[in-house]
Design an enzyme around this catalytic site. Structure first.
Site, PDB file in Angstrom:
ATOM      1  N   GLU A 118      32.022  79.172  39.486  1.00  0.00           N
ATOM      2  CA  GLU A 118      31.191  80.298  39.922  1.00  0.00           C
ATOM      3  C   GLU A 118      31.040  81.336  38.807  1.00  0.00           C
ATOM      4  O   GLU A 118      31.178  82.536  39.029  1.00  0.00           O
ATOM      5  CB  GLU A 118      31.787  80.942  41.180  1.00  0.00           C
ATOM      6  CG  GLU A 118      31.854  79.972  42.352  1.00  0.00           C
ATOM      7  CD  GLU A 118      32.303  80.625  43.657  1.00  0.00           C
ATOM      8  OE1 GLU A 118      33.151  81.522  43.608  1.00  0.00           O
ATOM      9  OE2 GLU A 118      31.784  80.225  44.718  1.00  0.00           O
ATOM     10  N   GLU A 155      36.534  84.569  56.118  1.00  0.00           N
ATOM     11  CA  GLU A 155      35.233  84.702  55.455  1.00  0.00           C
ATOM     12  C   GLU A 155      34.127  83.961  56.200  1.00  0.00           C
ATOM     13  O   GLU A 155      33.014  84.462  56.336  1.00  0.00           O
ATOM     14  CB  GLU A 155      35.357  84.165  54.024  1.00  0.00           C
ATOM     15  CG  GLU A 155      34.040  84.017  53.294  1.00  0.00           C
ATOM     16  CD  GLU A 155      34.213  83.438  51.891  1.00  0.00           C
ATOM     17  OE1 GLU A 155      35.353  83.210  51.456  1.00  0.00           O
ATOM     18  OE2 GLU A 155      33.181  83.223  51.230  1.00  0.00           O
ATOM     19  N   ASP A 184      34.567  74.737  51.064  1.00  0.00           N
ATOM     20  CA  ASP A 184      34.998  76.128  50.928  1.00  0.00           C
ATOM     21  C   ASP A 184      35.396  76.749  52.261  1.00  0.00           C
ATOM     22  O   ASP A 184      34.604  77.495  52.841  1.00  0.00           O
ATOM     23  CB  ASP A 184      33.852  76.935  50.288  1.00  0.00           C
ATOM     24  CG  ASP A 184      34.315  78.282  49.787  1.00  0.00           C
ATOM     25  OD1 ASP A 184      35.523  78.502  49.751  1.00  0.00           O
ATOM     26  OD2 ASP A 184      33.459  79.107  49.429  1.00  0.00           O
TER      27      ASP A 184
HETATM   28  C1  BDP Z   1      34.499  81.499  48.073  1.00  0.00           C
HETATM   29  C2  BDP Z   1      34.168  82.940  48.168  1.00  0.00           C
HETATM   30  C3  BDP Z   1      34.188  83.664  46.870  1.00  0.00           C
HETATM   31  C4  BDP Z   1      35.448  83.306  46.106  1.00  0.00           C
HETATM   32  C5  BDP Z   1      35.529  81.815  45.922  1.00  0.00           C
HETATM   33  C6  BDP Z   1      36.835  81.356  45.304  1.00  0.00           C
HETATM   34  O1  BDP Z   1      32.904  83.061  48.781  1.00  0.00           O
HETATM   35  O2  BDP Z   1      34.100  85.029  47.153  1.00  0.00           O
HETATM   36  O3  BDP Z   1      35.474  83.933  44.872  1.00  0.00           O
HETATM   37  O4  BDP Z   1      35.472  81.180  47.156  1.00  0.00           O
HETATM   38  O5  BDP Z   1      37.674  80.864  46.052  1.00  0.00           O
HETATM   39  O6  BDP Z   1      35.056  81.179  49.293  1.00  0.00           O
HETATM   40  O7  BDP Z   1      37.013  81.455  44.105  1.00  0.00           O
END
Ligand code: BDP
Length: 709
Positions: A308, A409, A381
């Site tokens: 990301e 989340e 996720d």
């Molecule tokens: C996702 C989230 C994000 C996190 C990412 C992570 O949306 O905010 O930074 O995972 O785990 O669930 O790095």
């Protein structure tokens, strides 16, 4: 008959006397460590065993914490603090290590290890005493909390025989807390770390945080967000972390930090963060030395790299093992560890679910011995339900950590009552069928990390019931064999009420709640249908985001012909990442568990289901079942009005009302959307969505919480 004035005088008198009689207002702050006065018989039961305490002198800070907790607990539960005694009298708690254990008592010291404890009732020179025994003061602190748990949950304290040692060595919270006190995916206010005022001002709340964690056996905490800022490794910020480490140390909680891989460039002025560059290696070594001068028992670094948009070794043509090993080398002389996350995905992957395995499995055996690879429970996720991550069965030569998300989340933030114990249990018990090193996920991991749901809200987690998820994570990290239903009962009894009817009802509600959220959000293996970015509410129609694998349509692939992501050998073949038994089973819809069906298969709407319904009718039935379930939760909770203190009862009831509305919203919006793409009419007797699809599509949530900074 009383006159009007007499009645009024009576009321006034009652009001005046009220404070003396009424229990303290319950606002959730005390969590499961409430220690409220027991009924008379219970008070006598506790007092009979805890008139006095004997412990080694001088007491270490950890032992002092244990004794203070026992005094506080007994004073609360039974009305009188136990006396500090030099020698055991009748009804004494005896905190002993091998050095101070009474002669002739045979205890399983070896099996207790460094953190375990034993509780044993016995007679010593004719006196009834309870031994809290451990090899270390930390074990004594855990044992003291276990004794208090027994006292709070109504165990027979005169006949205790318990032995417990953690099955997972590293039990960590991961705070996704930013340096400006926002919390990524946090729904409980600001970060509890008041960074600005640290290191000088140490909020009293840090001690209560430590007590709560120690009561569960958690032994580490990563203070800052995995999307880390380099600044957290600068001297002023390390001093803040060191101040927290000092507060947490007596409670056995080590401080860890998330590290930004490019810190040598950002802080050190180097031209590169290439892990094979000698200057970069030297920078990290010096940084590790600095950290350990300030925090001698620092746990280690957690790293999110090449995921990301975060920097990482791949930016320099290196791989994850190169990056992790470089940091491991720097930490090694100090006994520090690296937790390297396997949550990676990139825009060009043909199947996002397959990328973690594709990048990490080939590196099995290449990581240094102080590196642990941290794997999310599922390959996408933190969805309401995911099949277990294939990496758990595919890296026999690498120590693995299981990462779970405690903060919700994707599960309704803090307003929805969703007890995660069943989700944790499902993944821990999942049988990877890998050989020969032990088959379940629980057997495979050396560490468990839970993304914290803690914030500055008075009730810590944003809702009373969300604290149960913190509790369950901690208890199940200590002992992954615990049944989530038992953990729910234990929590309910300590948190809300000891009345059997209340405990039964609350535990029943909790246990059922996880399947409800699956039903009303993502039934039958659907996933990632949530609103863009904030992940609040349904948005299965979204198809215009910059990256394909951010769009819900990428995940559900619904159209005229059917629905689901084909990960079978005819599709992305992600099933091949599982061990051969599973791969064969998941290759065919007929042998895929129905709960995972659309995760692995794209099927026609009229596909026949086990119930005899078509897939479409089954999907609708799940949505309806989820909504009805939340209705049942509301009714069950309403029935407990007399058993629960007024404030917390009203707060939970108000949240449940929101949850029911939002469950209905999920159901209606998803059904309206799937109808629009399939062209199907609703099964007979099914209520149509309340509004047209366009109305759901038009909703916006620009300031939803948890986006972080
Ligand atoms: C996702 C989230 C994000 C996190 C990412 C992570 O949306 O905010 O930074 O995972 O785990 O669930 O790095």
């Amino acid at each position: 008959m009383k006159t009007w004035t007499q009645a009024l005088a009576g009321l006034l008198l009652a009001a005046l006397l009220q404070p003396a009689w009424s229990a303290p207002v319950e606002d959730g702050y005390d969590l499961w460590l409430r220690y409220r006065a027991l009924p008379a018989a219970g008070q006598a039961r506790v007092m009979a065993q805890a008139r006095g305490i004997v412990h080694a002198q001088p007491a270490s800070p950890t032992l002092q914490a244990a004794v203070a907790e026992l005094k506080r607990g007994v004073a609360g539960l039974a009305g009188r603090e136990p006396a500090a005694l030099a020698r055991p009298a009748d009804g004494t708690l005896l905190l002993v290590t091998p050095a101070s254990a009474p002669a002739g008592v045979d205890l399983p010291w070896e099996a207790l290890g460094r953190e375990g404890y034993a509780l044993r009732s016995l007679r010593l020179d004719g006196r009834a005493v309870t031994l809290i025994a451990a090899n270390t003061d930390m074990g004594l602190l855990y044992g003291s909390f276990a004794w208090l748990r027994a006292a709070q949950t109504g165990a027979d304290l005169s006949r205790l025989e318990q032995r417990s040692a953690p099955r997972v060595g590293l039990r960590l919270l991961n705070h996704w807390d930013n340096l400006d006190r926002t919390v990524e995916r946090g729904y409980a206010g600001a970060s509890i770390w008041d960074w600005w005022k640290l290191p000088d001002i140490r909020d009293a709340r840090y001690v209560d945080y430590a007590r709560a964690n120690a009561s569960l056996g958690l032994n580490g905490t990563v203070l800052n967000n995995v999307n880390a800022k380099a600044e957290s490794l600068t001297r002023p910020w390390l001093a803040k972390a060191a101040a927290l480490a000092e507060v947490l140390r007596p409670y056995g909680i080590k401080v860890w930090l998330s590290a930004r891989f490019s810190a040598p460039v950002e802080l050190g002025g180097l031209k590169t963060a290439d892990p094979l560059d000698p200057a970069v290696r030297a920078w990290w070594k010096a940084k590790a030395d600095e950290i350990y001068t300030l925090i001698p028992d620092f746990g280690g670094l957690l790293v999110k790299a090449n995921s990301e948009g975060q920097p990482g070794p791949q930016d320099y043509g290196r791989d994850h093992a190169d990056g992790a090993n470089m940091l491991a080398e720097a930490l090694k002389p100090h006994g520090g560890l690296v937790m390297w996350r396997a949550f990676v995905y990139s825009p060009d992957a043909s199947d996002r679910a397959a990328q973690g395995h594709a990048e990490f499995q080939p590196l099995d055996g290449r990581f240094a011995d102080n590196v642990i690879v941290q794997v999310k429970n599922g390959a996408i996720d933190f969805q309401p339900r995911e099949p277990f991550h294939p990496l758990f069965g595919a890296m026999p030569r690498t120590p693995l950590a299981l990462e779970l998300q405690i903060t919700k989340e994707y599960l309704g933030f803090s307003t929805h009552l969703v007890y995660l114990g069943p989700l944790f249990e499902e993944v821990l018990r999942a049988d990877t069928r890998a050989k020969p090193e032990g088959a379940t996920v629980a057997a495979r991991v050396v560490a468990m990390a839970g993304v914290a749901n803690i914030g500055s809200d008075r009730n810590w987690c944003g809702s009373h019931f969300d604290c149960a998820n913190w509790y369950a994570f901690g208890r199940m990290a200590w002992d992954p064999g615990l049944a989530s239903g038992d953990v729910a009962r234990e929590w309910a009894r300590q948190t809300f009420s000891s009345a059997p009817r209340a405990v039964d009802t609350i535990a029943t509600m909790m246990t059922a709640s996880r399947e409800m959220v699956v039903d009303y959000m993502t039934p039958l293996g659907l996933h990632h249908l949530m609103g863009t970015g904030h992940h609040h509410g349904p948005a299965p129609w979204v198809d215009n985001l910059e990256r394909a694998d951010w769009n819900p349509v990428y995940f559900h692939r619904a159209g005229r012909d059917g629905i689901g992501f084909d990960r079978s050998p005819r599709g992305s073949n992600a099933v091949a990442q599982y061990t051969p038994d599973w791969a064969a089973r998941l290759a065919r819809p007929q042998t895929t568990p129905e709960a995972w069906l659309l995760w692995f298969h794209h099927l026609p709407w009229d596909h026949g289901m086990a119930s005899g319904r078509t897939l479409w009718a089954e999907l609708v039935a799940h949505y309806d079942r989820g909504v009805a379930g939340v209705g049942a939760l509301r009714a069950q909770w309403a029935g407990l009005r007399g058993d629960i203190d007024a404030r917390r009862h009203a707060e939970v009831a108000a949240y449940l009302a929101v949850q029911e509305q939002e469950a209905l919203w999920w159901r209606d919006a998803c059904i309206a959307y799937f109808q629009s793409v399939s062209g199907l009419s609703l099964p007979a007797g099914v209520r149509p969505p309340a509004q047209p699809l366009e109305a759901y599509k038009a909703l916006r949530f620009n300031f939803a919480p948890g986006r972080g900074g």
